[in-house]
Design an enzyme around this catalytic site. Structure first.
Site, PDB file in Angstrom:
ATOM      1  N   ASP A 138      -2.724 -10.548  -2.145  1.00 40.01           N
ATOM      2  CA  ASP A 138      -3.293  -9.991  -0.921  1.00 40.01           C
ATOM      3  C   ASP A 138      -4.751  -9.614  -1.204  1.00 40.01           C
ATOM      4  O   ASP A 138      -5.101  -9.244  -2.322  1.00 40.01           O
ATOM      5  CB  ASP A 138      -2.497  -8.747  -0.512  1.00 40.01           C
ATOM      6  CG  ASP A 138      -2.884  -8.207   0.858  1.00 40.01           C
ATOM      7  OD1 ASP A 138      -2.132  -8.445   1.817  1.00 40.01           O
ATOM      8  OD2 ASP A 138      -3.935  -7.529   0.957  1.00 40.01           O
ATOM      9  N   HIS A 177      -6.337  -7.091  -0.450  1.00 40.44           N
ATOM     10  CA  HIS A 177      -6.463  -5.671  -0.770  1.00 40.44           C
ATOM     11  C   HIS A 177      -5.641  -5.328  -2.007  1.00 40.44           C
ATOM     12  O   HIS A 177      -4.610  -5.944  -2.259  1.00 40.44           O
ATOM     13  CB  HIS A 177      -5.995  -4.805   0.404  1.00 40.44           C
ATOM     14  CG  HIS A 177      -6.701  -5.083   1.688  1.00 40.44           C
ATOM     15  ND1 HIS A 177      -6.162  -5.895   2.669  1.00 40.44           N
ATOM     16  CD2 HIS A 177      -7.909  -4.677   2.141  1.00 40.44           C
ATOM     17  CE1 HIS A 177      -7.017  -5.967   3.680  1.00 40.44           C
ATOM     18  NE2 HIS A 177      -8.084  -5.240   3.383  1.00 40.44           N
ATOM     19  N   ASP A 222      -4.446 -12.544   3.696  1.00 34.62           N
ATOM     20  CA  ASP A 222      -5.705 -12.110   4.294  1.00 34.62           C
ATOM     21  C   ASP A 222      -6.919 -12.472   3.447  1.00 34.62           C
ATOM     22  O   ASP A 222      -8.049 -12.157   3.816  1.00 34.62           O
ATOM     23  CB  ASP A 222      -5.689 -10.611   4.598  1.00 34.62           C
ATOM     24  CG  ASP A 222      -5.021  -9.789   3.520  1.00 34.62           C
ATOM     25  OD1 ASP A 222      -4.696 -10.345   2.460  1.00 34.62           O
ATOM     26  OD2 ASP A 222      -4.817  -8.584   3.733  1.00 34.62           O
ATOM     27  N   HIS A 257       0.817  -1.222   0.000  1.00 39.25           N
ATOM     28  CA  HIS A 257       0.000   0.000   0.000  1.00 39.25           C
ATOM     29  C   HIS A 257       0.849   1.271   0.000  1.00 39.25           C
ATOM     30  O   HIS A 257       0.362   2.340  -0.370  1.00 39.25           O
ATOM     31  CB  HIS A 257      -0.920   0.040   1.222  1.00 39.25           C
ATOM     32  CG  HIS A 257      -2.029  -0.953   1.199  1.00 39.25           C
ATOM     33  ND1 HIS A 257      -2.844  -1.134   0.103  1.00 39.25           N
ATOM     34  CD2 HIS A 257      -2.461  -1.840   2.138  1.00 39.25           C
ATOM     35  CE1 HIS A 257      -3.734  -2.084   0.374  1.00 39.25           C
ATOM     36  NE2 HIS A 257      -3.513  -2.530   1.594  1.00 39.25           N
TER      37      HIS A 257
END
Length: 667
Positions: free
Chosen positions: A193, A195, A286, A153
């Site tokens: 991931d 996200h 995740d 991120h």
């Protein structure tokens, strides 16, 4: 759903196989990065401890080359981050920052800082560099870097989403720009991931040497990082066009079958053509079953299969760098499964009898269409016999961290009960997640009863802002984005264009409030005073659409999730606003700008509806509690274009109308 036979069917005997040299990097110094007061947090030191304990219990380190962590040099980090950002992360753990460290962290999105953060960040980035260099040189066949804080991120000039430095991007940049002698000219970065890897995407946006592939829960921009960066239309720019591939899930609960379908019908065909020299995996876990944040259902077997498919490329030169993953048991088991694949000495055990969601096939086909001009192997239409094999609609997600109701807070292999509290405190949009309830899907499938019912009811949607421009409004119906928009939209489930378009004026006040929008950037957004006034006049374009489509437009205007088994505004709501005073209804949305559905009368006996702010918010604009702000240039131009193309006003008159709406005080 069957997995390709080449995964487990190996013709070579164990004796014929060369022992693979697999690197494994873990350093407990990265545990020094923790919350300042020891408060519970999903991204905590126990994450890498749990992984290392799991690998040790399976005697994995003895079969690998265990590497020492090294701190990255500033010159390497500066290849993707600004000097200002590097200086901040380097110095933020020093004593001189003790009194203002928390204040600095609060300026970022979902970040904490303590006296150990700088060292951990440098070790994480340096460790990623160390393992990719070893693999690039041929000293190792592959490697796993068990590092934190995560990185995907982190953007060029800011930390966000638990990430301080972008570890994978730094390591890739070092190979491509500073180590040409190693012969790594093309890198495939796979981000699985849950996200979107927004930071990595931006760092290689125009670089054809890097094929960035991210599969993530997106929900039309409402899932973290809650913007349009992860939409499938974001394909790169200039020489990098086509080298950025996003697969945005419309809902949670995606599992092995969904990911296998994406691998088989997008990633693998493209990777064959791209032919990378090395593969890096932003290995967040995740999306694993049981994760308290992700809400998806990938199993350790699923991760093993995905990784095994990737080993067919780059001569197996693969590096995994840990990203997210917050259920300690699932993150440890998933990592173990992946390292066993890297060692390549055992067949993969498991099976997946499920089918992908219908929404998965829809997204896959949208991605293939968008990228087929760059990757001809994606141009063929998938057979209906394949896409018709779907799982039941994903109506809700239960995000339990454990099969057991009782959990031991002190056990490092389970999720702390306190995570529920801390997850509520993490900045938006993580704060919208709840561990004790369900994370709702964004859009229901075509088979939902309410959709069938509401598709038979027509209404006029009365627009007053940028939707005055037909091209802009069709982004909500058909999906996509027009010039000037920063955020693309996926469109309605029913993408049928409006049956009719009519222009009318209403005795309501147009004004601009708030300070920015994800679609247009800095500047105010158009609102309509829900109360009428004989002194006011607003130009409005009426689109005849179904009540089902109106619900999907309402969702996209507010960028929220809602229960798939019920609409936001149903027949009962329609009956209420058309029969009872006041003629407005606030739908069940929190902290959204257009949650007030207002009835404006009828046209050809069909009700006219618009959406705007609530009456209490209107009071806030009048009192100054909520800011008034002039709109952005692109936003104004789009509204004016709609007025001109609709033959309501000349260009000069349209700009004067919007100027007055921007500066005239609210009465």
């Amino acid at each position: 759903m069957e997995v390709a036979e080449d995964i487990d069917c190996e013709n070579k005997s164990q004796q014929q196989k060369r022992t693979r040299r697999v690197g494994l990097l873990y350093d407990e110094r990265m545990c020094k990065h923790s919350t300042p007061d020891g408060d519970p947090h999903p991204e905590n030191p126990n994450r890498i401890k749990a992984i290392w304990n799991k690998l040790q219990s399976a005697a994995i380190p003895q079969r690998c080359v265990v590497l020492e962590a090294k701190e990255a040099e500033d010159k390497h980090i500066l290849s993707v981050h600004t000097k200002k950002h590097v200086d901040l992360i380097r110095n933020v753990s020093s004593k001189q920052f003790n009194s203002r460290r928390n204040r600095i962290a609060s300026k970022f999105n979902s970040i904490y800082l303590n006296e150990g953060s700088s060292e951990a960040a440098y070790l994480a980035a340096g460790s990623a560099i160390e393992v990719v260099e070893r693999v690039a040189k041929g000293e190792l066949d592959s490697a796993m870097a068990i590092i934190r804080p995560p990185g995907h991120h982190a953007e060029q000039n800011k930390a966000m989403g638990f990430c301080l430095y972008n570890n994978v991007a730094i390591a890739a940049s070092v190979l491509l720009n500073e180590k040409p002698e190693l012969g790594i000219n093309k890198i495939l970065i796979v981000d699985w991931d849950v996200h979107h890897g927004n930071g990595t995407q931006k760092m290689f946006w125009k670089d054809p040497r890097v094929l960035f592939f991210s599969v993530h829960r997106h929900e039309f921009g409402s899932f973290y990082p809650a913007n349009g960066d992860g939409f499938y239309t974001m394909i790169g720019e200039g020489p990098g066009a086509g080298y950025n591939i996003n697969v945005p899930w419309e809902n949670g609960r995606c599992g092995d079958a969904d990911y296998f379908a994406v691998w088989d019908h997008i990633l693998v065909p493209v990777a064959k053509v791209f032919n990378p020299d090395l593969i890096m995996v932003s290995a967040g876990f995740d999306a694993a079953a049981g994760d308290p944040v992700g809400g998806c259902r990938v199993t350790p077997y699923g991760y093993a299969v995905m990784l095994k498919k990737l080993m067919s490329f780059a001569n197996g030169k693969i590096v995994l760098a840990l990203e997210g993953g917050y259920n300690l048991e699932s993150i440890a088991s998933s990592t173990l499964s992946c390292v066993e694949v890297l060692l390549d000495d055992n067949p993969i055990h498991g099976s997946s009898e499920a089918y992908p969601f219908e929404s998965t096939w829809r997204v896959i086909q949208a991605v293939r269409r968008k990228l087929s001009a760059f990757w001809p192997s994606l141009a063929d239409k998938l057979p209906e016999t394949l896409t018709n094999q779907t799982a039941p609609p994903a109506s809700y997600i239960v995000t339990s961290s454990s099969d057991s109701e009782a959990e031991d807070d002190e056990d490092p292999n389970v999720i702390s009960k306190h995570l529920e509290d801390i997850l509520q405190d993490v900045k938006e949009p993580f704060s919208k997640l709840k561990l004790d309830g369900s994370i709702q899907d964004h859009v229901a499938s075509n088979s939902c009863t309410w959709r069938s019912e509401l598709s038979r009811v027509d209404i006029w949607y009365a627009s007053f802002g940028s939707n005055l421009c037909l091209e802009r409004f069709l982004c909500y119906i058909k999906g996509g984005q027009m010039e000037g928009m920063k955020t693309p939209f996926l469109g309605c489930v029913d993408k049928t264009p409006p049956k009719e378009i009519v222009w009318k004026t209403f005795l309501h006040r147009l004004f601009f409030g708030r300070e920015s929008t994800a679609t247009w950037g800095p500047g105010g957004v158009a609102f309509l005073n829900p109360e009428s006034n004989i002194l006011d006049k607003a130009y409005m374009c009426l689109y005849r659409i179904t009540l089902e489509q109106f619900n999907d437009v309402l969702v996209q205007e507010n960028v929220v999730s809602f229960p798939a088994n019920s609409p936001l505004f149903d027949l009962t709501g329609l009956d209420s606003v058309t029969r009872e005073e006041p003629h407005s209804l606030q739908v069940q949305l929190k902290e959204c700008w257009y949650s007030n559905v207002v009835y404006l009368g009828k046209e050809h006996d069909i009700p006219i509806l618009t959406m705007t702010c609530t009456k209490s918010e209107m009071d806030g604009y009048k009192s100054g509690e909520l800011p008034l702000c002039a709109p952005a240039k692109n936003y104004v131009n789009t509204i004016a274009r709609g007025l001109v193309e609709g033959k309501q006003l000349s260009q000069e008159a349209a700009m004067a109308y919007l100027q007055e709406a921007s500066v005239k005080p609210l009465g």
